[in-house]
Design a protein around this motif. Structure first.
Motif, mmCIF file in Angstrom:
data_model
loop_
_atom_site.group_PDB
_atom_site.id
_atom_site.type_symbol
_atom_site.label_atom_id
_atom_site.label_comp_id
_atom_site.label_asym_id
_atom_site.label_seq_id
_atom_site.Cartn_x
_atom_site.Cartn_y
_atom_site.Cartn_z
ATOM 1 N N ILE A 77 19.412 47.321 34.762
ATOM 2 C CA ILE A 77 19.462 48.251 35.887
ATOM 3 C C ILE A 77 20.532 47.718 36.828
ATOM 4 C CG2 ILE A 77 18.149 49.348 37.727
ATOM 5 C CD1 ILE A 77 15.617 48.494 36.183
ATOM 6 N N VAL A 78 21.539 48.543 37.114
ATOM 7 C CA VAL A 78 22.703 48.080 37.869
ATOM 8 C C VAL A 78 22.892 48.938 39.107
ATOM 9 C CG1 VAL A 78 25.194 47.680 37.810
ATOM 10 C CG2 VAL A 78 23.812 47.253 35.772
ATOM 11 N N ASN A 79 23.129 48.279 40.221
ATOM 12 C CA ASN A 79 23.516 48.968 41.444
ATOM 13 C C ASN A 79 25.042 48.939 41.508
ATOM 14 O OD1 ASN A 79 24.330 49.348 44.191
ATOM 15 N ND2 ASN A 79 22.163 49.180 44.727
ATOM 16 N N THR A 80 25.672 50.062 41.239
ATOM 17 C CA THR A 80 27.131 50.081 41.134
ATOM 18 C C THR A 80 27.807 49.788 42.465
ATOM 19 O OG1 THR A 80 27.009 52.490 41.367
ATOM 20 C CG2 THR A 80 27.178 51.611 39.142
ATOM 21 N N LYS A 81 27.214 50.208 43.574
ATOM 22 C CA LYS A 81 27.834 49.930 44.870
ATOM 23 C C LYS A 81 27.837 48.436 45.148
ATOM 24 C CE LYS A 81 27.690 51.041 49.800
ATOM 25 N NZ LYS A 81 27.885 49.629 50.196
ATOM 26 N N LEU A 82 26.688 47.790 44.906
ATOM 27 C CA LEU A 82 26.631 46.355 45.109
ATOM 28 C C LEU A 82 27.559 45.639 44.138
ATOM 29 C CD1 LEU A 82 25.482 43.877 46.472
ATOM 30 C CD2 LEU A 82 23.549 43.966 44.896
ATOM 31 N N ALA A 83 27.654 46.150 42.892
ATOM 32 C CA ALA A 83 28.557 45.530 41.918
ATOM 33 C C ALA A 83 29.998 45.576 42.415
ATOM 34 C CB ALA A 83 28.429 46.232 40.571
ATOM 35 N N LYS A 84 30.408 46.720 42.976
ATOM 36 C CA LYS A 84 31.780 46.836 43.487
ATOM 37 C C LYS A 84 31.998 45.913 44.678
ATOM 38 C CE LYS A 84 32.291 51.639 41.941
ATOM 39 N NZ LYS A 84 32.372 53.064 42.367
ATOM 40 N N ASP A 85 31.026 45.875 45.595
ATOM 41 C CA ASP A 85 31.161 45.006 46.755
ATOM 42 C C ASP A 85 31.221 43.539 46.340
ATOM 43 O OD1 ASP A 85 31.120 47.203 48.371
ATOM 44 O OD2 ASP A 85 29.027 46.982 48.986
ATOM 45 N N TRP A 86 30.369 43.175 45.394
ATOM 46 C CA TRP A 86 30.307 41.785 44.969
ATOM 47 C C TRP A 86 31.595 41.362 44.264
ATOM 48 C CZ3 TRP A 86 27.026 37.923 46.024
ATOM 49 C CH2 TRP A 86 27.066 36.777 45.232
ATOM 50 N N ILE A 87 32.041 42.180 43.309
ATOM 51 C CA ILE A 87 33.239 41.833 42.549
ATOM 52 C C ILE A 87 34.469 41.824 43.444
ATOM 53 C CG2 ILE A 87 34.755 42.627 40.694
ATOM 54 C CD1 ILE A 87 32.199 41.170 39.801
ATOM 55 N N ALA A 88 34.472 42.631 44.513
ATOM 56 C CA ALA A 88 35.612 42.646 45.429
ATOM 57 C C ALA A 88 35.823 41.286 46.070
ATOM 58 C CB ALA A 88 35.408 43.711 46.503
ATOM 59 N N THR A 89 34.762 40.506 46.221
ATOM 60 C CA THR A 89 34.881 39.188 46.849
ATOM 61 C C THR A 89 34.609 38.049 45.874
ATOM 62 O OG1 THR A 89 32.574 39.314 47.553
ATOM 63 C CG2 THR A 89 34.254 40.073 49.106
ATOM 64 N N HIS A 90 34.324 38.369 44.618
ATOM 65 C CA HIS A 90 34.024 37.350 43.616
ATOM 66 C C HIS A 90 34.772 37.700 42.333
ATOM 67 C CE1 HIS A 90 30.742 37.059 46.513
ATOM 68 N NE2 HIS A 90 30.611 35.795 46.129
ATOM 69 N N HIS A 91 36.057 37.412 42.352
ATOM 70 C CA HIS A 91 36.896 37.719 41.201
ATOM 71 C C HIS A 91 36.486 36.876 39.999
ATOM 72 C CE1 HIS A 91 40.348 38.692 38.759
ATOM 73 N NE2 HIS A 91 40.689 37.407 38.688
ATOM 74 N N VAL A 92 36.420 37.510 38.829
ATOM 75 C CA VAL A 92 36.065 36.819 37.597
ATOM 76 C C VAL A 92 37.351 36.350 36.919
ATOM 77 C CG1 VAL A 92 34.938 37.028 35.352
ATOM 78 C CG2 VAL A 92 33.985 38.223 37.340
ATOM 79 N N PRO A 93 37.508 35.053 36.682
ATOM 80 C CA PRO A 93 38.717 34.564 36.014
ATOM 81 C C PRO A 93 38.973 35.290 34.705
ATOM 82 C CG PRO A 93 37.432 32.728 36.862
ATOM 83 C CD PRO A 93 36.601 33.955 37.058
ATOM 84 N N ASP A 94 40.257 35.451 34.374
ATOM 85 C CA ASP A 94 40.633 36.238 33.196
ATOM 86 C C ASP A 94 40.109 35.646 31.896
ATOM 87 O OD1 ASP A 94 41.921 37.967 34.856
ATOM 88 O OD2 ASP A 94 43.923 37.106 34.548
ATOM 89 N N ASP A 95 39.905 34.329 31.860
ATOM 90 C CA ASP A 95 39.446 33.727 30.609
ATOM 91 C C ASP A 95 37.933 33.831 30.431
ATOM 92 O OD1 ASP A 95 38.957 32.031 32.690
ATOM 93 O OD2 ASP A 95 39.422 30.191 31.572
ATOM 94 N N VAL A 96 37.244 34.396 31.416
ATOM 95 C CA VAL A 96 35.808 34.663 31.254
ATOM 96 C C VAL A 96 35.661 36.074 30.701
ATOM 97 C CG1 VAL A 96 33.586 34.905 32.417
ATOM 98 C CG2 VAL A 96 35.171 33.121 33.129
ATOM 99 N N LYS A 97 35.492 36.162 29.391
ATOM 100 C CA LYS A 97 35.402 37.464 28.734
ATOM 101 C C LYS A 97 34.707 37.290 27.384
ATOM 102 C CE LYS A 97 40.057 36.954 26.795
ATOM 103 N NZ LYS A 97 41.422 37.552 26.726
ATOM 104 N N PRO A 98 34.113 38.348 26.872
ATOM 105 C CA PRO A 98 33.416 38.247 25.581
ATOM 106 C C PRO A 98 34.412 38.188 24.430
ATOM 107 C CG PRO A 98 33.338 40.502 26.380
ATOM 108 C CD PRO A 98 33.967 39.686 27.478
ATOM 109 N N THR A 99 34.076 37.417 23.416
ATOM 110 C CA THR A 99 34.865 37.358 22.189
ATOM 111 C C THR A 99 33.930 37.568 21.010
ATOM 112 O OG1 THR A 99 34.571 34.965 21.962
ATOM 113 C CG2 THR A 99 36.502 35.742 23.229
ATOM 114 N N GLU A 100 34.500 38.028 19.913
ATOM 115 C CA GLU A 100 33.690 38.289 18.732
ATOM 116 C C GLU A 100 33.667 37.061 17.828
ATOM 117 O OE1 GLU A 100 31.840 40.722 18.304
ATOM 118 O OE2 GLU A 100 32.562 42.115 19.818
ATOM 119 N N PRO A 101 32.524 36.798 17.179
ATOM 120 C CA PRO A 101 32.497 35.719 16.183
ATOM 121 C C PRO A 101 33.381 36.087 14.998
ATOM 122 C CG PRO A 101 30.471 36.988 16.106
ATOM 123 C CD PRO A 101 31.233 37.482 17.302
ATOM 124 N N SER A 102 33.802 35.103 14.257
ATOM 125 C CA SER A 102 34.720 35.364 13.139
ATOM 126 C C SER A 102 34.055 36.158 12.026
ATOM 127 C CB SER A 102 35.243 34.032 12.591
ATOM 128 O OG SER A 102 34.151 33.201 12.195
#
Length: 710
Positions: free
Chosen positions: A231-256
Motif C-alpha cells: 500500500i503506497v501513498n504516492t504523495k508521500l513517496a514524491k515528497d520523500w524521494i524529492a529530499t532522499h535521492h536514491v543513488p543510481d547504483d541502487v537498482k534491481p538486477t536479474e540473476p543469471s
C-alpha cells in the motif's frame, strides 16, 4: 506511512533547510484547557501526544480542536502558521528528539526573528550524483535521526461503515483510490495506490522512479508465503524521494539463471512449487537489498537499522454484529429421480443466526526510512462467535426421498457486513472488510408416508483466538455452553431427516484480499423426526400373553463441530486450513411428540417359564418394533422377594434392583432366583441410551406378576 506531510519527519530529525513556503502541519490539537491555557496535541506521524502553553488569552482564543500546528521538539516550540514560534512545549512527547549536532532547529527560539519552517525541495538531486550526502548544501534536511526508530507510527481505525454488497475482487495488478474516515473528530481523505506483486510496481503510474526502484527490490525479497502486496501513498513517496535521492547504483538486477516470467510475482508464479531455482532467485534478491541498505544508509546519513523491516500493530479493532440469514429449499419432486421414488412436497428452511463479539488486530510490515509503503503481515483476533442453526421442515412424502442441496443455492457464500477504515499515523490508508462466510449442504430424506413439521433452534457460542498470515493459521478455542429450544408439532408415519453440514465463519479481508482470515465453526447437525405404527409382539404377564399395537412419534437432535481457520491471498487459500475438534459429537435434545406418550418407548418383557423357588427363572426384555434408534438402551429393573440376580455382562446389580445396557432390537435375558415360594413382581423401564438420549418424562414401567412355586 508516517504522514502525508514530510514536515513531521523533518521536525523529528531536527534539521533545517532553506526558506520555503509553509509545509503541511505535523500535528493536530486534540484538547484545550481554557482554565490553565494548556493545549494537548498529537503527532500525526506517531500518535504521540504533547502539551504546549498559549502565551496569552488572545492566542488561546484563536485555537480550536482539530487545528493543525507545527512543532520543533528539539527547540521545544510550536508554531501556528509554520513560520514563527508562538508557544512553548511544556511536556512530551517522550523521549524528546534533539536536533543532530551542528544543525539548526527548524523552528527558532521564541526570541529569534521569524524564520520559515523547512519544506522539501521541489526536485531531487541531479542525476548521476552519488546521493544527498555528496551535496550537503542541498540536503540539510535529509539526515534521519536514530530516534525515529523509537517513534513508529500508530495503527488505529475509523468508525465501521455498514455495507450491503460484496465488493468486487481485484481485477488488475494495481489500483488507485481514496480512503475516507474520521480522524480526531474530522473527516480525512487520503489517496492510496494498491500494488499487487512485482509487475504492479513496475507498471503502476504516479510513482517516482527512485521509489519504484526501491519497491521493486523490496517485492523481490518478500519470502515465499508472505503477501507481496504494498500500500503506497504516492504523495508521500514524491515528497520523500524529492529530499532522499536514491543513488543510481541502487537498482534491481536479474540473476543469471531465470525461467519463470517473474518468480517474485504472485500473479505469474503462484502455482510454481518452491525449488532450487526459486531459492537461488530469492537469495539473489535478499543479497541485493542488503547491499542497497548499506548504500542508502551512507547516502542518507543514517544507520542500516533504519531500513530494517519492522512490525507495526493496531490495537483492538472491535468487530461486532448480529445477523440471521435464512435459506429455504423447495423439496417438491415426484416420480423416480435417482434415489427418490414416489412424491415429495414441502420445504426445508435453515436459518443461521450469527453474533460476533470480537477484537481483531492487524500487523503490518513497515520500514522507517521508507515510510511511504506498508504491506500486510498478519490478521489476528480473539473473542466469542455465536453460531446457531434454526431447522424447520414442512414435508409431505409418499415413498422415499433422499437429496442433498448446496448452500447457498444461489449467489456467493459471502454476506457483507461492514468496512473498517485502517489509519496509520493519522492517515487513512486501507480498509478491512468484515463478512460472514457460509458454505455447505443440507441433506433431506424421508421414507414411508410422512406428513409432518417441526422446528429446532440451537445456539453455540465459541470463544477462540486466531492468527492468520501468508503461512497459514493457528488458533486456540474453548467452547461455551450451548442451548437448544424447540417448538414442534408433527403427525409422522415414517422417518424424516434433515442433516445440514455448514461452515459458518467470520471473514476479515485487508486491502481488497491482499490478506484474508476466515475463522469459524464447522458444525454437524442432524435433526430426525420419526413416526411409526405397528403390531408388536406379545407381552406376558403372569404367563398370559396378549398382542399389542405400538406407535411412536419423536424428534431428535445431534450436534458436533470443529473449528476451521484459513488464510487467503487474493481469495485463494494458502497452506492447509487449520482444523481442530471443538468437542466430541454429542446428543443435544430428544422429545417424545406423541400426545400421551409413545408406547414404543415402553419395554416389552416376558417370562420364559414357571418360576420355582431356589431355581433361576429367566425373563427377556426388548424394545418394541417401532423403537427407532440402534444404540444400546439403558434399562432399570426392580423386583420384590429378595431375588438374587445371576451375573451377566452389561448389568450392574444391587439388592432388589439393577441397571442393564443392551441392544434394543435383541432380547436381554435376565435370570433371577427367588429363595422361597410366593407372589412377587418384576418391573422394567428404559431410561435412556448410550447416545445420551434421556427419555423424559420417563415411559410407563412394564410390570410382570411373578408367582413362585415350591
Amino acid at each position: 506511512m508516517i504522514a502525508f506531510s514530510l514536515t513531521a519527519l523533518i521536525a523529528l530529525a531536527g534539521s533545517r533547510a532553506p526558506a520555503q513556503q509553509p509545509a503541511t502541519p505535523c500535528c493536530g490539537i486534540v484538547s484545550i484547557d481554557a482554565a490553565t491555557g494548556l493545549i494537548t496535541a498529537k503527532v500525526t506521524a506517531t500518535g504521540n501526544t504533547f502539551q504546549f502553553k498559549a502565551p496569552d488569552p488572545r492566542t488561546l482564543a484563536s485555537l480550536r480542536v482539530g487545528q493543525g500546528v507545527f512543532a520543533n521538539f528539539g527547540g521545544k516550540q510550536v508554531s501556528l502558521d509554520g513560520r514563527s514560534a508562538c508557544c512553548a512545549i511544556t511536556s512530551g512527547p517522550t523521549p524528546a528528539i534533539a536536533a543532530p549536532a551542528g544543525r539548526t532547529p527548524s523552528l527558532p527560539p521564541a526570541a529569534a526573528p521569524p524564520v520559515p519552517l523547512p519544506a522539501p525541495p521541489t526536485a531531487a538531486a541531479p542525476p548521476g550524483r552519488a546521493g544527498p550526502a555528496s551535496n550537503p548544501a542541498t540536503m540539510t534536511n535529509a539526515a534521519i535521526n536514530p530516534a525515529i526508530l523509537s517513534n513508529m507510527p500508530t495503527v488505529t481505525f475509523g468508525p465501521p461503515v455498514a455495507i450491503t454488497k460484496t465488493r468486487a475482487r481485484a481485477s488488475s495488478r494495481f489500483q488507485s483510490g481514496t480512503v475516507t474516515t474520521q480522524v480526531a473528530g474530522r473527516s480525512v481523505t487520503a489517496p492510496v495506490l494498491y500494488l499487487r506483486g512485482l509487475k504492479a510496481v513496475e507498471q503502476a503510474p504516479g510513482l517516482p522512479d527512485d521509489a519504484r526502484r526501491l519497491l521493486v527490490m523490496m517485492v523481490r525479497r518478500v519470502p515465499m508465503g508472505e503477501s507481496d502486496h504494498y500500500i503506497v501513498n504516492t504523495k508521500l513517496a514524491k515528497d520523500w524521494i524529492a529530499t532522499h535521492h536514491v543513488p543510481d547504483d541502487v537498482k534491481p538486477t536479474e540473476p543469471s539463471d531465470k525461467k519463470c516470467g517473474n518468480w517474485y510475482d504472485s500473479w505469474d508464479c503462484a502455482t510454481e512449487a518452491v525449488s532450487d531455482e526459486w531459492q537461488r532467485t530469492y537469495d539473489h534478491a535478499v543479497k541485493e537489498w542488503n547491499d542497497a541498505e548499506k548504500t542508502l544508509a551512507d547516502a542518507w546519513e543514517t544507520s542500516v537499522a533504519c531500513f530494517t523491516e519492522r512490525t507495526i500493530s493496531s490495537g483492538d479493532i472491535p468487530v461486532k454484529f448480529a445477523i440471521t440469514p435464512s435459506i429455504t429449499v423447495n423439496l417438491s419432486q415426484s416420480g423416480s429421480h435417482g434415489s427418490a421414488q414416489g412424491t415429495v412436497s414441502g420445504s426445508a428452511t435453515l436459518g443461521i443466526p450469527m453474533q460476533s463479539d470480537f477484537a481483531a488486530r492487524l500487523d503490518l510490515f513497515y520500514i522507517p526510512c521508507l515510510p511511504f509503503a506498508v504491506r500486510p503481515k498478519a490478521i489476528a483476533g480473539d473473542g466469542i462467535l455465536t453460531v446457531g442453526e434454526q431447522l424447520q421442515a414442512s414435508v409431505s412424502a409418499t415413498g422415499s426421498f433422499d437429496k442433498t442441496f448446496t448452500i447457498p443455492p444461489t449467489g456467493g457464500p459471502v454476506i457483507p457486513i461492514q468496512v473498517i477504515p485502517i489509519v496509520i499515523g493519522g492517515v487513512p490508508v486501507a480498509e478491512m472488510d468484515v463478512s460472514a462466510y457460509i458454505e455447505g449442504n443440507i441433506q433431506v430424506s424421508a421414507s414411508g408416508s410422512a406428513e409432518g413439521r417441526f422446528q429446532i433452534t440451537n445456539l453455540n457460542p465459541i470463544r477462540f483466538g486466531f492468527t492468520c498470515s501468508g503461512k497459514g493459521c493457528s488458533a486456540g478455542t474453548r467452547a461455551q455452553p450451548s442451548s437448544t429450544t424447540s417448538n414442534e408439532s408433527a403427525q409422522i408415519q415414517g422417518t424424516l431427516k434433515l442433516k445440514p453440514a455448514i461452515y459458518t465463519a467470520l471473514q476479515l479481508d485487508f486491502d481488497y484480499e491482499a490478506l484474508s482470515a476466515r475463522v469459524g465453526p464447522q458444525p454437524y447437525l442432524l435433526g430426525t423426526a420419526s413416526g411409526c405404527a405397528a403390531a408388536a409382539g406379545s407381552q406376558t404377564a403372569g404367563g398370559a400373553s396378549s398382542a399389542q399395537e405400538n406407535h411412536l412419534l419423536s424428534a431428535d437432535l445431534d450436534w458436533g463441530t470443529e473449528l476451521r481457520a484459513e488464510a487467503l491471498v487474493l481469495g485463494k487459500i494458502v497452506e492447509n486450513p487449520y482444523v481442530t475438534k471443538l468437542m466430541d459429537d454429542k446428543h443435544l435434545w430428544f422429545r417424545d411428540l406423541a400426545p400421551g406418550g409413545s408406547n414404543a418407548l415402553v419395554a416389552v418383557a416376558e417370562s420364559t417359564g414357571q418360576a420355582m423357588a431356589a431355581k433361576p427363572a429367566t425373563y427377556k426384555v426388548r424394545m418394541p418394533s417401532c423403537y427407532p434408534y440402534n444404540e444400546d438402551v439403558h434399562y432399570k429393573l426392580t423386583w420384590t422377594g429378595s431375588a438374587v440376580p445371576q451375573p451377566r455382562p452389561g448389568c450392574t446389580w444391587a439388592p432388589g434392583s439393577g441397571t442393564c445396557r443392551f441392544d434394543p432390537a435383541k432380547d436381554l435375558m435376565i435370570s433371577l432366583t427367588w429363595p422361597a415360594a410366593g407372589s412377587y413382581s418384576l418391573t422394567v423401564v428404559p431410561v435412556g441410551d448410550v447416545h445420551n438420549r434421556i427419555f423424559t418424562p420417563a415411559p410407563p414401567v412394564t410390570q410382570i406378576a411373578v408367582s413362585v412355586v415350591p
